[in-house]
Design an enzyme around this catalytic site. Structure first.
Site, mmCIF file in Angstrom:
data_model
loop_
_atom_site.group_PDB
_atom_site.id
_atom_site.type_symbol
_atom_site.label_atom_id
_atom_site.label_comp_id
_atom_site.label_asym_id
_atom_site.label_seq_id
_atom_site.Cartn_x
_atom_site.Cartn_y
_atom_site.Cartn_z
ATOM 1 N N CYS A 114 -35.179 55.732 -58.666
ATOM 2 C CA CYS A 114 -34.947 54.671 -59.660
ATOM 3 C C CYS A 114 -36.244 54.101 -60.244
ATOM 4 O O CYS A 114 -36.232 53.525 -61.328
ATOM 5 C CB CYS A 114 -34.109 53.549 -59.065
ATOM 6 S SG CYS A 114 -32.495 54.115 -58.541
ATOM 7 N N HIS A 249 -34.811 47.344 -63.825
ATOM 8 C CA HIS A 249 -33.918 48.407 -63.365
ATOM 9 C C HIS A 249 -32.522 47.808 -63.201
ATOM 10 O O HIS A 249 -32.366 46.731 -62.630
ATOM 11 C CB HIS A 249 -34.424 48.968 -62.045
ATOM 12 C CG HIS A 249 -33.472 49.950 -61.431
ATOM 13 N ND1 HIS A 249 -32.909 50.969 -62.159
ATOM 14 C CD2 HIS A 249 -32.977 50.062 -60.176
ATOM 15 C CE1 HIS A 249 -32.114 51.667 -61.371
ATOM 16 N NE2 HIS A 249 -32.133 51.131 -60.161
ATOM 17 N N ASN A 279 -25.757 51.900 -62.847
ATOM 18 C CA ASN A 279 -27.112 52.246 -62.409
ATOM 19 C C ASN A 279 -27.390 53.701 -62.788
ATOM 20 O O ASN A 279 -26.807 54.613 -62.201
ATOM 21 C CB ASN A 279 -27.198 52.035 -60.891
ATOM 22 C CG ASN A 279 -28.581 52.344 -60.338
ATOM 23 O OD1 ASN A 279 -29.416 52.939 -61.009
ATOM 24 N ND2 ASN A 279 -28.816 51.959 -59.098
HETATM 25 O O1 UT7 Z 1 -30.973 51.768 -57.594
HETATM 26 C C1 UT7 Z 1 -31.499 51.757 -56.303
HETATM 27 C C2 UT7 Z 1 -31.378 50.460 -55.734
HETATM 28 N N1 UT7 Z 1 -30.029 50.210 -55.320
HETATM 29 C C3 UT7 Z 1 -29.621 48.986 -55.261
HETATM 30 O O2 UT7 Z 1 -30.369 48.126 -55.630
HETATM 31 C C4 UT7 Z 1 -28.274 48.670 -54.661
HETATM 32 C C5 UT7 Z 1 -28.402 47.442 -53.815
HETATM 33 N N2 UT7 Z 1 -27.187 47.027 -53.189
HETATM 34 C C6 UT7 Z 1 -26.132 46.507 -53.844
HETATM 35 O O3 UT7 Z 1 -26.133 46.448 -55.049
HETATM 36 C C7 UT7 Z 1 -24.995 45.926 -53.049
HETATM 37 O O4 UT7 Z 1 -25.367 45.826 -51.703
HETATM 38 C C8 UT7 Z 1 -23.686 46.755 -53.160
HETATM 39 C C9 UT7 Z 1 -23.087 46.584 -54.541
HETATM 40 C C10 UT7 Z 1 -23.962 48.216 -52.888
HETATM 41 C C11 UT7 Z 1 -22.644 46.254 -52.157
HETATM 42 O O5 UT7 Z 1 -22.418 44.858 -52.312
HETATM 43 P P1 UT7 Z 1 -22.420 43.912 -51.026
HETATM 44 O O6 UT7 Z 1 -22.056 42.574 -51.499
HETATM 45 O O7 UT7 Z 1 -23.748 44.086 -50.331
HETATM 46 O O8 UT7 Z 1 -21.214 44.498 -50.182
HETATM 47 P P2 UT7 Z 1 -21.219 45.110 -48.716
HETATM 48 O O9 UT7 Z 1 -21.879 46.441 -48.693
HETATM 49 O O10 UT7 Z 1 -21.684 44.061 -47.772
HETATM 50 O O11 UT7 Z 1 -19.660 45.337 -48.537
HETATM 51 C C12 UT7 Z 1 -18.731 44.232 -48.510
HETATM 52 C C13 UT7 Z 1 -17.329 44.784 -48.301
HETATM 53 C C14 UT7 Z 1 -17.240 45.807 -47.171
HETATM 54 O O12 UT7 Z 1 -16.031 45.585 -46.478
HETATM 55 P P3 UT7 Z 1 -16.017 44.774 -45.060
HETATM 56 O O13 UT7 Z 1 -16.929 45.560 -44.162
HETATM 57 O O14 UT7 Z 1 -16.545 43.418 -45.401
HETATM 58 O O15 UT7 Z 1 -14.567 44.823 -44.692
HETATM 59 C C15 UT7 Z 1 -17.184 47.129 -47.878
HETATM 60 O O16 UT7 Z 1 -16.485 48.109 -47.141
HETATM 61 O O17 UT7 Z 1 -16.887 45.477 -49.479
HETATM 62 C C16 UT7 Z 1 -16.408 46.775 -49.113
HETATM 63 N N3 UT7 Z 1 -16.659 47.685 -50.222
HETATM 64 C C17 UT7 Z 1 -15.820 47.847 -51.260
HETATM 65 N N4 UT7 Z 1 -14.631 47.292 -51.569
HETATM 66 C C18 UT7 Z 1 -14.036 47.657 -52.712
HETATM 67 C C19 UT7 Z 1 -17.742 48.475 -50.425
HETATM 68 N N5 UT7 Z 1 -17.620 49.154 -51.576
HETATM 69 C C20 UT7 Z 1 -16.433 48.786 -52.112
HETATM 70 C C21 UT7 Z 1 -15.755 49.128 -53.299
HETATM 71 N N6 UT7 Z 1 -14.567 48.542 -53.552
HETATM 72 N N7 UT7 Z 1 -16.265 50.009 -54.196
#
Ligand code: UT7
Length: 322
Positions: A114, A249, A279
């Protein structure tokens, strides 16, 4: 007078197919509401048959050349940032070079995921100022959809395909004139396992799929981006109050908001395309830059800072006057 790399044209390209969140919810257990609330993404573009990293890159390069009033033969250096090359080799940059008729100059790819476009800008700027070329095309282009695990809802909803390009020209300008004023690039290989692809020619002989521990990447992103933005400004004695536009980004709206807050930057100075493009990895900064140049927000004389963070980890920022 001072020799600088001056931005003289921008361009971008997207695949034909737009895929809104509702379509993603038909493929994996997710919802428009979850994706919008956690990321700000509403739509992404996905490459179809015949659309490749090189075809998107070529379209973006042609648009940037047209904006600069140049032809392929005027370009002595092509640096193409991608994590999804057409082939393991030759470099995708060479395919673009032939397509635009820039044959005979330098052309190579950079791999910094990225942050690749920022690395490309840094390398091209150094090569232009050292006299190795007069004009460079720096391109960020990806078909990330081809390395996604379409059954993994934690990653497949986040990414899209596209390309962006800029033309840089070495010019002798006044101290307060246009050009790249500073670049800062970093990497920390200790965090490889937080964001990587589980395959490659030398390990599995497969292409592999994107794997990410999103929450950890998020935390590192906000800290590293705020740091590198602060240091690229400090390098030339400026502060965030001097900046007209930040072109970040486009990974997550919440990262954009948190970084802007940390630096005391007004949200209306931040160019946002993550809602439309998702992204697009190395393509995201030049796609957002071209969007804001073409819609008239970024104007000649504006002070603009570009920043990105991605797998490796790698991160960086570039400060330029348009
Ligand atoms: O480009 C390179 C750099 N990349 C980034 O900068 C990405 C950085 N990270 C992020 O943008 C965020 O961490 C994410 C968007 C990937 C995830 O958001 P989050 O608020 O950190 O969510 P999380 O990973 O803590 O997941 C929260 C919940 C989980 O369920 P439980 O464990 O709380 O029951 C996940 O399983 O959301 C669930 N979950 C989803 N639910 C519905 C994860 N993906 C999905 C989904 N739809 N697509």
């Amino acid at each position: 007078m001072t020799l600088r790399s001056v931005l003289i044209g921008t361009g971008s390209a997207l695949p034909k197919l737009a895929v809104p969140n509702a379509e993603m919810a038909k493929m994996v257990d997710t919802s428009d509401e979850w994706i919008v609330e956690r990321t700000g993404i509403r739509n992404r573009y996905i490459a179809g048959e015949g659309e490749t990293t090189s075809s998107l890159a070529t379209a973006a390069a042609r648009a940037a050349l047209e904006a600069a009033g140049l032809e392929g033969k005027d370009i002595g250096l092509i640096v193409l940032a991608t994590a999804t090359p057409d082939q393991t080799f030759p470099a995708t940059a060479t395919i673009v070079q032939d397509a635009i008729g820039a044959n005979g100059g330098m052309a190579f790819d950079v791999a910094a995921v990225c942050s690749g476009f920022l690395y490309g800008v840094g390398v091209a700027d150094a090569m232009l100022r050292s006299g190795m070329a007069t004009r460079a095309l720096v391109i960020g282009a990806e078909t990330f959809s081809r390395i996604l695990d379409w059954e993994d809802r934690t990653t497949c909803v986040l990414f899209g395909d596209g390309a962006g390009a800029v033309v840089l020209e070495a010019q002798d300008v006044a101290e307060d004139g246009p050009g790249i004023l500073a670049t800062k690039l970093h990497a920390d290989g200790a965090h490889n396992e937080l964001l990587y692809v589980d395959g490659g020619p030398s390990t599995t002989q497969t292409v592999g799929h994107v794997r990410m521990k999103g929450r950890e990447v998020f935390r590192h992103a906000v800290v590293n981006l705020a740091d590198v933005l602060g240091s690229v400004l400090a390098e030339v004695g400026l502060t965030s109050a001097d900046i007209d536009w930040v072109v970040p980004h486009q990974a997550n709206q919440r990262i954009l908001d948190a970084t802007a807050r940390k630096l005391g930057l007004a949200p209306e100075r931040v160019v946002v395309t993550v809602d439309r493009h998702a992204n697009t990895s190395a393509a995201s900064v030049p796609l957002a830059l071209d969007t804001a140049v073409r819609d008239g927000r970024i104007k000649p004389g504006d002070l603009v800072v570009l920043e990105a963070m991605g797998g490796g980890f790698t991160w960086g920022a570039a400060l330029l006057r348009v």
